[in-house]
Design an enzyme around this catalytic site. Sequence first.
Site, PDB file in Angstrom:
ATOM      1  N   GLY A  46       0.836  -1.192   0.000  1.00  0.00           N
ATOM      2  CA  GLY A  46       0.000   0.000   0.000  1.00  0.00           C
ATOM      3  C   GLY A  46       0.870   1.241   0.000  1.00  0.00           C
ATOM      4  O   GLY A  46       2.001   1.204   0.500  1.00  0.00           O
ATOM      5  N   GLN A  51       2.525   9.990   1.435  1.00  0.00           N
ATOM      6  CA  GLN A  51       3.859   9.370   1.468  1.00  0.00           C
ATOM      7  C   GLN A  51       4.712   9.768   0.271  1.00  0.00           C
ATOM      8  O   GLN A  51       5.919   9.503   0.262  1.00  0.00           O
ATOM      9  CB  GLN A  51       3.738   7.834   1.509  1.00  0.00           C
ATOM     10  CG  GLN A  51       3.188   7.314   2.824  1.00  0.00           C
ATOM     11  CD  GLN A  51       3.140   5.799   2.803  1.00  0.00           C
ATOM     12  OE1 GLN A  51       2.198   5.214   2.308  1.00  0.00           O
ATOM     13  NE2 GLN A  51       4.182   5.172   3.324  1.00  0.00           N
ATOM     14  N   CYS A  95       5.770  -0.445   6.699  1.00  0.00           N
ATOM     15  CA  CYS A  95       5.356   0.782   6.012  1.00  0.00           C
ATOM     16  C   CYS A  95       6.518   1.237   5.139  1.00  0.00           C
ATOM     17  O   CYS A  95       7.663   1.202   5.582  1.00  0.00           O
ATOM     18  CB  CYS A  95       5.029   1.857   7.058  1.00  0.00           C
ATOM     19  SG  CYS A  95       4.550   3.448   6.336  1.00  0.00           S
ATOM     20  N   LEU A  96       6.235   1.650   3.911  1.00  0.00           N
ATOM     21  CA  LEU A  96       7.312   2.075   3.006  1.00  0.00           C
ATOM     22  C   LEU A  96       8.037   3.320   3.517  1.00  0.00           C
ATOM     23  O   LEU A  96       9.139   3.609   3.064  1.00  0.00           O
ATOM     24  CB  LEU A  96       6.753   2.319   1.599  1.00  0.00           C
ATOM     25  CG  LEU A  96       6.331   1.052   0.840  1.00  0.00           C
ATOM     26  CD1 LEU A  96       5.700   1.425  -0.498  1.00  0.00           C
ATOM     27  CD2 LEU A  96       7.512   0.115   0.633  1.00  0.00           C
ATOM     28  N   HIS A 137      -4.364   0.788   7.547  1.00  0.00           N
ATOM     29  CA  HIS A 137      -3.045   1.428   7.597  1.00  0.00           C
ATOM     30  C   HIS A 137      -3.010   2.644   6.658  1.00  0.00           C
ATOM     31  O   HIS A 137      -2.557   3.729   7.049  1.00  0.00           O
ATOM     32  CB  HIS A 137      -1.985   0.384   7.193  1.00  0.00           C
ATOM     33  CG  HIS A 137      -0.590   0.905   7.146  1.00  0.00           C
ATOM     34  ND1 HIS A 137       0.398   0.482   8.007  1.00  0.00           N
ATOM     35  CD2 HIS A 137       0.001   1.817   6.331  1.00  0.00           C
ATOM     36  CE1 HIS A 137       1.532   1.115   7.722  1.00  0.00           C
ATOM     37  NE2 HIS A 137       1.321   1.924   6.711  1.00  0.00           N
ATOM     38  N   GLU A 138      -3.504   2.461   5.428  1.00  0.00           N
ATOM     39  CA  GLU A 138      -3.419   3.546   4.437  1.00  0.00           C
ATOM     40  C   GLU A 138      -4.360   4.698   4.790  1.00  0.00           C
ATOM     41  O   GLU A 138      -4.006   5.869   4.600  1.00  0.00           O
ATOM     42  CB  GLU A 138      -3.726   3.014   3.030  1.00  0.00           C
ATOM     43  CG  GLU A 138      -2.785   1.912   2.543  1.00  0.00           C
ATOM     44  CD  GLU A 138      -1.308   2.224   2.747  1.00  0.00           C
ATOM     45  OE1 GLU A 138      -0.906   3.391   2.594  1.00  0.00           O
ATOM     46  OE2 GLU A 138      -0.542   1.287   3.063  1.00  0.00           O
ATOM     47  N   HIS A 141      -2.841   6.972   7.218  1.00  0.00           N
ATOM     48  CA  HIS A 141      -1.885   7.921   6.619  1.00  0.00           C
ATOM     49  C   HIS A 141      -2.576   9.222   6.210  1.00  0.00           C
ATOM     50  O   HIS A 141      -1.991  10.294   6.275  1.00  0.00           O
ATOM     51  CB  HIS A 141      -1.244   7.313   5.363  1.00  0.00           C
ATOM     52  CG  HIS A 141      -0.006   6.498   5.618  1.00  0.00           C
ATOM     53  ND1 HIS A 141       1.125   7.025   6.204  1.00  0.00           N
ATOM     54  CD2 HIS A 141       0.283   5.201   5.346  1.00  0.00           C
ATOM     55  CE1 HIS A 141       2.060   6.075   6.273  1.00  0.00           C
ATOM     56  NE2 HIS A 141       1.565   4.950   5.770  1.00  0.00           N
TER      57      HIS A 141
HETATM   58 NI    NI Z   1       2.502   3.146   5.543  1.00  0.00          NI
END
Ligand code: NI
Length: 160
Positions: A46, A51, A95-96, A137-138, A141
């Site tokens: 994701g 981000q 998480c990226l 999670h997304e 963000h």
């Molecule tokens: Ni993330």
Amino acid sequence: MALLEIRLYGDPVLKQVSAPVTRFDAELARFGDDLLETMRDAHGAGLAAPQVGVLKRMFAYDVGVDEETGEHPFGVLVNPVITRREGEQTGEEGCLSFPGLYYACTRAMAVTVAANDVHGRRLELDGEGVLARCFQHEIDHLDGVLFIERLSRGDRKRAL
Ligand code: NI
């Protein structure tokens, strides 16, 4: 399509609240493609717009093929809202924006998400397990909430 720069923890943009998308045009569709491509290039499940430094309420997701159902859910959701939460799951989450960090995180087991696609069409998606975790999670963000804030106090300290 283009690869976008993924912002890492410490970048203040990750703590900001994103704004609803009001204009569904070719530029938005292109940005959605870029988000999906950037996420796949980074081997993520994701990636939310903030981000990559864009404060719009949208994210890309691709949790891979479900071994039981053979389904492969992926796409881009715009203005997503969780309308149902059920149950609980605890599992590894990353998480990226935190490369290489994985911690046990508790989330709802199943969710329903109401959203638009990049063309403005209304969607309603049910997610369970990994997909539900990804959606939660997304969407966090988009409110400037990072997964480390959802960890136990000990894990959160270690992560920081
Ligand atoms: Ni993330």
